[in-house]
Design a protein around this motif. Structure first.
Motif, PDB file in Angstrom:
ATOM      1  N   ASP A   1      28.034 -27.930 -13.629  1.00  0.00           N
ATOM      2  CA  ASP A   1      27.712 -27.811 -14.700  1.00  0.00           C
ATOM      3  C   ASP A   1      28.060 -27.400 -16.307  1.00  0.00           C
ATOM      4  N   HIS A   2      28.619 -28.372 -17.071  1.00  0.00           N
ATOM      5  CA  HIS A   2      28.929 -27.842 -18.339  1.00  0.00           C
ATOM      6  C   HIS A   2      28.536 -29.017 -19.304  1.00  0.00           C
ATOM      7  N   GLN A   3      27.576 -29.821 -19.089  1.00  0.00           N
ATOM      8  CA  GLN A   3      26.954 -30.013 -19.844  1.00  0.00           C
ATOM      9  C   GLN A   3      26.607 -29.426 -21.644  1.00  0.00           C
ATOM     10  N   LYS A   4      26.274 -29.777 -22.262  1.00  0.00           N
ATOM     11  CA  LYS A   4      25.670 -29.590 -23.682  1.00  0.00           C
ATOM     12  C   LYS A   4      26.099 -27.781 -23.758  1.00  0.00           C
ATOM     13  N   LYS A   5      27.085 -27.603 -23.023  1.00  0.00           N
ATOM     14  CA  LYS A   5      28.063 -25.732 -22.781  1.00  0.00           C
ATOM     15  C   LYS A   5      29.197 -26.011 -24.132  1.00  0.00           C
ATOM     16  N   ASN A   6      29.120 -24.564 -24.495  1.00  0.00           N
ATOM     17  CA  ASN A   6      30.330 -24.745 -25.465  1.00  0.00           C
ATOM     18  C   ASN A   6      31.613 -24.472 -24.379  1.00  0.00           C
ATOM     19  N   ASN A   7      32.290 -24.881 -25.109  1.00  0.00           N
ATOM     20  CA  ASN A   7      33.475 -24.216 -23.839  1.00  0.00           C
ATOM     21  C   ASN A   7      33.600 -22.692 -23.936  1.00  0.00           C
ATOM     22  N   ASN A   8      33.499 -22.091 -24.761  1.00  0.00           N
ATOM     23  CA  ASN A   8      32.957 -20.363 -24.483  1.00  0.00           C
ATOM     24  C   ASN A   8      32.304 -19.965 -23.895  1.00  0.00           C
ATOM     25  N   GLU A   9      31.148 -21.600 -23.284  1.00  0.00           N
ATOM     26  CA  GLU A   9      30.491 -20.918 -21.646  1.00  0.00           C
ATOM     27  C   GLU A   9      30.576 -21.053 -21.130  1.00  0.00           C
ATOM     28  N   ILE A  10      31.517 -22.185 -21.007  1.00  0.00           N
ATOM     29  CA  ILE A  10      32.248 -21.836 -19.511  1.00  0.00           C
ATOM     30  C   ILE A  10      33.085 -21.183 -18.969  1.00  0.00           C
ATOM     31  N   LEU A  11      33.369 -21.048 -17.624  1.00  0.00           N
ATOM     32  CA  LEU A  11      34.531 -20.592 -17.183  1.00  0.00           C
ATOM     33  C   LEU A  11      35.758 -21.530 -16.960  1.00  0.00           C
ATOM     34  N   THR A  12      36.951 -20.317 -17.376  1.00  0.00           N
ATOM     35  CA  THR A  12      38.640 -21.122 -17.495  1.00  0.00           C
ATOM     36  C   THR A  12      39.415 -20.532 -16.042  1.00  0.00           C
ATOM     37  N   ILE A  13      39.689 -21.088 -15.254  1.00  0.00           N
ATOM     38  CA  ILE A  13      39.896 -21.098 -13.600  1.00  0.00           C
ATOM     39  C   ILE A  13      41.211 -21.652 -14.444  1.00  0.00           C
ATOM     40  N   SER A  14      42.353 -21.050 -13.252  1.00  0.00           N
ATOM     41  CA  SER A  14      43.797 -21.868 -13.638  1.00  0.00           C
ATOM     42  C   SER A  14      44.597 -20.514 -12.916  1.00  0.00           C
TER      43      SER A  14
ATOM     44  N   HIS B   1      39.547 -22.235  -3.507  1.00  0.00           N
ATOM     45  CA  HIS B   1      38.672 -23.547  -3.419  1.00  0.00           C
ATOM     46  C   HIS B   1      36.968 -23.495  -3.126  1.00  0.00           C
ATOM     47  N   HIS B   2      37.058 -22.049  -3.174  1.00  0.00           N
ATOM     48  CA  HIS B   2      36.240 -20.564  -2.669  1.00  0.00           C
ATOM     49  C   HIS B   2      35.487 -20.607  -4.377  1.00  0.00           C
ATOM     50  N   ILE B   3      36.474 -20.238  -5.495  1.00  0.00           N
ATOM     51  CA  ILE B   3      35.886 -19.616  -6.768  1.00  0.00           C
ATOM     52  C   ILE B   3      35.272 -21.171  -7.155  1.00  0.00           C
ATOM     53  N   THR B   4      36.671 -22.244  -7.133  1.00  0.00           N
ATOM     54  CA  THR B   4      35.892 -23.461  -7.677  1.00  0.00           C
ATOM     55  C   THR B   4      34.210 -23.901  -7.526  1.00  0.00           C
ATOM     56  N   ASP B   5      33.971 -23.709  -5.707  1.00  0.00           N
ATOM     57  CA  ASP B   5      32.697 -24.437  -5.608  1.00  0.00           C
ATOM     58  C   ASP B   5      32.016 -23.364  -6.317  1.00  0.00           C
ATOM     59  N   ALA B   6      32.022 -22.155  -5.910  1.00  0.00           N
ATOM     60  CA  ALA B   6      31.322 -20.426  -6.884  1.00  0.00           C
ATOM     61  C   ALA B   6      31.103 -21.077  -8.390  1.00  0.00           C
ATOM     62  N   SER B   7      31.953 -21.349  -8.730  1.00  0.00           N
ATOM     63  CA  SER B   7      32.035 -21.794 -10.012  1.00  0.00           C
ATOM     64  C   SER B   7      30.826 -23.304 -10.976  1.00  0.00           C
ATOM     65  N   LEU B   8      30.733 -23.838  -9.935  1.00  0.00           N
ATOM     66  CA  LEU B   8      29.892 -25.169 -10.342  1.00  0.00           C
ATOM     67  C   LEU B   8      28.908 -25.058 -10.916  1.00  0.00           C
ATOM     68  N   GLU B   9      28.067 -24.025 -10.422  1.00  0.00           N
ATOM     69  CA  GLU B   9      27.210 -24.025 -11.518  1.00  0.00           C
ATOM     70  C   GLU B   9      27.152 -23.305 -12.594  1.00  0.00           C
ATOM     71  N   TYR B  10      28.007 -22.872 -12.853  1.00  0.00           N
ATOM     72  CA  TYR B  10      28.589 -21.960 -14.616  1.00  0.00           C
ATOM     73  C   TYR B  10      29.411 -23.008 -15.163  1.00  0.00           C
ATOM     74  N   GLY B  11      29.765 -24.176 -14.392  1.00  0.00           N
ATOM     75  CA  GLY B  11      30.492 -25.331 -15.369  1.00  0.00           C
ATOM     76  C   GLY B  11      31.850 -24.365 -14.792  1.00  0.00           C
ATOM     77  N   TYR B  12      32.855 -24.912 -14.923  1.00  0.00           N
ATOM     78  CA  TYR B  12      34.396 -24.732 -15.396  1.00  0.00           C
ATOM     79  C   TYR B  12      35.610 -25.615 -16.341  1.00  0.00           C
ATOM     80  N   SER B  13      36.409 -25.586 -16.358  1.00  0.00           N
ATOM     81  CA  SER B  13      37.820 -25.767 -16.992  1.00  0.00           C
ATOM     82  C   SER B  13      38.807 -25.388 -16.404  1.00  0.00           C
TER      83      SER B  13
END
Length: 191
Positions: A18-31, A179-191
């Motif tokens: 869920d990254h639509q209509k969010k600024n880059n500083n509002e979504i998570l970064t996973i690396s 996979h668990h971390i990215t799945d848990a992050s979907l509702e917040y949006g991530y890059s």
């Protein structure tokens, strides 16, 4: 330190969840953090040696604490046990010069670990979904060993707002944890 990274085949770049209509500083970064030296130091039970500084850092004698500078983090891992995570390629040489084989077990575990970094305003919320630790109490330079959906890992709080965490796990569990971390992050949006 050049090797195939644990997450090379699954870590994708892009915007997810869920990254639509969010600024880059509002979504998570996973690396994935790569090309780091990870050294475990264990002081033998009968050792009378005094702990030396590592890259100018005194290893913490207080449980669940981290000593850190720009290049190196020294994590308290257990009584008389520390993990050193460093960008410096020659850190193992410095450690071997300061810690004798008679008093300390020094082991390079760089290629046996995966490190996932999660940062953003909802990073704590993601970790709360699968880990029993109380992340409301976590502060900068705190660390703890725990589980995330049954996967053993060490969580290291990197920044003062609690919005950046390094997650260390065994290399063989790296993909599952990712996979668990990215799945848990979907509702917040991530890059």
């Amino acid at each position: 330190m050049t090797a195939i990274s644990p997450l090379q085949s699954i870590h994708k770049k892009g915007l997810f969840g869920d990254h639509q209509k969010k600024n880059n500083n509002e979504i998570l970064t996973i690396s994935e953090l790569k090309n780091l030296s990870i050294i475990q130091i264990v002081k033998y039970k009968n050792s009378k040696s005094i702990l030396e500084s590592i890259d100018g850092l005194e290893p913490s004698l207080q449980n669940l604490k981290v000593s850190a500078n720009e290049d190196t983090r020294v994590l308290w891992n257990a009584p008389n046990t520390w993990l050193i995570v460093s960008k410096k390629e020659n850190i193992i040489k410095e450690i071997n010069e300061k810690f004798s084989n008679e008093s300390f077990a020094v082991t390079d575990i760089s290629h046996s670990r995966a490190i996932i970094q999660i940062k953003g305003p909802c990073a704590k919320e993601v970790l709360k979904k699968g880990c029993p630790l109380n992340f409301n109490e976590f502060k900068e330079n705190d660390c703890a060993g725990s589980t995330f959906h049954g996967i053993n890992f060490i969580v290291d709080c990197v920044d003062s707002k609690g919005a950046m965490f390094n997650l260390l796990t065994l290399r063989s569990f790296g993909e599952s944890l990712y996979h668990h971390i990215t799945d848990a992050s979907l509702e917040y949006g991530y890059s």
